[in-house]
Design a protein around this motif. Structure first.
Motif, short mmCIF file in Angstrom:
data_model
loop_
_atom_site.label_atom_id
_atom_site.label_comp_id
_atom_site.label_asym_id
_atom_site.label_seq_id
_atom_site.Cartn_x
_atom_site.Cartn_y
_atom_site.Cartn_z
N GLU A 6 0.83 -1.20 0.00
CA GLU A 6 0.00 0.00 0.00
C GLU A 6 0.87 1.26 0.00
O GLU A 6 0.59 2.22 -0.72
N GLU A 7 1.94 1.25 0.80
CA GLU A 7 2.86 2.39 0.84
C GLU A 7 3.59 2.55 -0.49
O GLU A 7 3.76 3.67 -0.98
N LEU A 8 4.00 1.44 -1.10
CA LEU A 8 4.67 1.51 -2.40
C LEU A 8 3.74 2.09 -3.47
O LEU A 8 4.16 2.91 -4.29
N ALA A 9 2.49 1.65 -3.48
CA ALA A 9 1.53 2.18 -4.45
C ALA A 9 1.36 3.68 -4.26
O ALA A 9 1.33 4.45 -5.23
N TYR A 10 1.26 4.13 -3.02
CA TYR A 10 1.11 5.56 -2.75
C TYR A 10 2.37 6.31 -3.16
O TYR A 10 2.30 7.35 -3.83
N LEU A 11 3.53 5.80 -2.79
CA LEU A 11 4.81 6.42 -3.13
C LEU A 11 4.93 6.59 -4.64
O LEU A 11 5.32 7.65 -5.14
N ARG A 12 4.56 5.58 -5.38
CA ARG A 12 4.67 5.63 -6.84
C ARG A 12 3.60 6.51 -7.48
O ARG A 12 3.74 6.91 -8.64
N SER A 13 2.52 6.80 -6.76
CA SER A 13 1.45 7.64 -7.32
C SER A 13 1.72 9.13 -7.14
O SER A 13 1.05 9.96 -7.76
N GLN A 14 2.69 9.49 -6.31
CA GLN A 14 2.95 10.89 -6.02
C GLN A 14 4.10 11.42 -6.87
O GLN A 14 5.03 10.68 -7.19
N ARG A 15 4.05 12.70 -7.20
CA ARG A 15 5.09 13.31 -8.03
C ARG A 15 5.94 14.33 -7.28
O ARG A 15 7.05 14.62 -7.66
N ILE A 16 5.38 14.88 -6.21
CA ILE A 16 6.06 15.93 -5.45
C ILE A 16 6.18 15.49 -3.99
O ILE A 16 5.24 14.92 -3.43
N ALA A 17 7.32 15.77 -3.39
CA ALA A 17 7.54 15.54 -1.96
C ALA A 17 8.05 16.84 -1.36
O ALA A 17 8.40 17.78 -2.08
N ARG A 18 8.07 16.91 -0.07
CA ARG A 18 8.70 18.01 0.63
C ARG A 18 9.90 17.41 1.36
O ARG A 18 9.75 16.42 2.06
N LEU A 19 11.06 18.03 1.15
CA LEU A 19 12.29 17.51 1.73
C LEU A 19 12.83 18.51 2.73
O LEU A 19 12.95 19.70 2.43
N TRP A 112 6.56 6.47 8.34
CA TRP A 112 5.24 6.42 8.94
C TRP A 112 4.23 6.68 7.82
O TRP A 112 4.44 7.57 7.00
N SER A 113 3.15 5.93 7.81
CA SER A 113 2.10 6.19 6.83
C SER A 113 0.77 6.35 7.58
O SER A 113 0.58 5.80 8.67
N PHE A 114 -0.11 7.13 6.98
CA PHE A 114 -1.39 7.42 7.59
C PHE A 114 -2.48 7.45 6.53
O PHE A 114 -2.36 8.14 5.52
N ASN A 115 -3.52 6.68 6.75
CA ASN A 115 -4.77 6.73 5.99
C ASN A 115 -4.58 6.54 4.49
O ASN A 115 -5.29 7.15 3.69
N LEU A 116 -3.66 5.70 4.09
CA LEU A 116 -3.41 5.53 2.66
C LEU A 116 -4.58 4.87 1.94
O LEU A 116 -4.69 4.98 0.72
N ASP A 117 -5.47 4.23 2.68
CA ASP A 117 -6.66 3.66 2.06
C ASP A 117 -7.72 4.73 1.78
O ASP A 117 -8.74 4.46 1.15
N GLY A 118 -7.48 5.96 2.23
CA GLY A 118 -8.32 7.09 1.87
C GLY A 118 -9.69 7.14 2.51
O GLY A 118 -10.64 7.60 1.89
N LYS A 119 -9.78 6.73 3.77
CA LYS A 119 -11.06 6.79 4.47
C LYS A 119 -11.30 8.20 5.01
O LYS A 119 -10.36 8.87 5.44
N PRO A 120 -12.54 8.65 5.03
CA PRO A 120 -12.85 9.96 5.64
C PRO A 120 -12.38 9.97 7.09
O PRO A 120 -12.43 8.96 7.79
N PHE A 121 -11.94 11.14 7.55
CA PHE A 121 -11.36 11.27 8.87
C PHE A 121 -11.95 12.49 9.56
O PHE A 121 -11.99 13.58 8.99
#
Length: 140
Positions: A6-19, A112-121
């Motif tokens: 799940e984290e890999l899929a999210y990582l690969r779906s993003q184009r911009i990070a903050r460093l 650390w990952s949070f809510n990668l399944d995209g549930k309302p919070f």
């Protein structure tokens, strides 16, 4: 350990990070960056990157960095997601997304990952953050 599927899929779906890097006088510096991930390392490049503060900070020996990838797919309902990565950076020469040149190669150490399944919070929810300690991979 490494990133979950799940984290890999999210990582690969993003184009911009903050460093975030830290200068020799202790001043934190955070900037948006484009990145690549090769399954082991994150790579940060750019146009004339050697002139940037992030590269100077790492070149000066401040190799601990933090990166965050986040998005907000919905504001109604509120759906925040993120992947936060701590790591060790080094300068390397390579041919990557930004052409041949110097890149920051970041070896993840903890994430650390949070809510990668995209549930309302909402305020009454108890979100679950997943922490992963990564194996240190020797550069080579």
């Amino acid at each position: 350990m490494s990133f979950s599927d799940e984290e890999l899929a999210y990582l690969r779906s993003q184009r911009i990070a903050r460093l975030a890097t830290v200068s020799t006088d202790g001043q934190p510096d955070a900037v948006p960056v484009g990145f690549e991930y090769d399954g082991t390392h994150l790579y940060i490049g750019g146009i004339d990157p050697a002139r940037t503060r992030k590269f100077r900070n790492v070149r000066a020996g401040n190799t601990k960095v933090a990166a965050i990838l986040d998005d907000l797919p919905s504001v109604d309902p509120w759906v925040p997601r993120y992947l936060r990565i701590y790591g060790e950076a080094e300068l390397v020469e390579r041919d990557g997304r930004f052409g041949v040149g110097t890149y920051l190669r970041i070896a993840p150490t903890v994430s650390w990952s949070f809510n990668l399944d995209g549930k309302p919070f909402g305020h009454d929810d108890t979100g679950r953050t997943t922490r992963t300690v990564h194996e240190v991979v020797e550069a080579g």
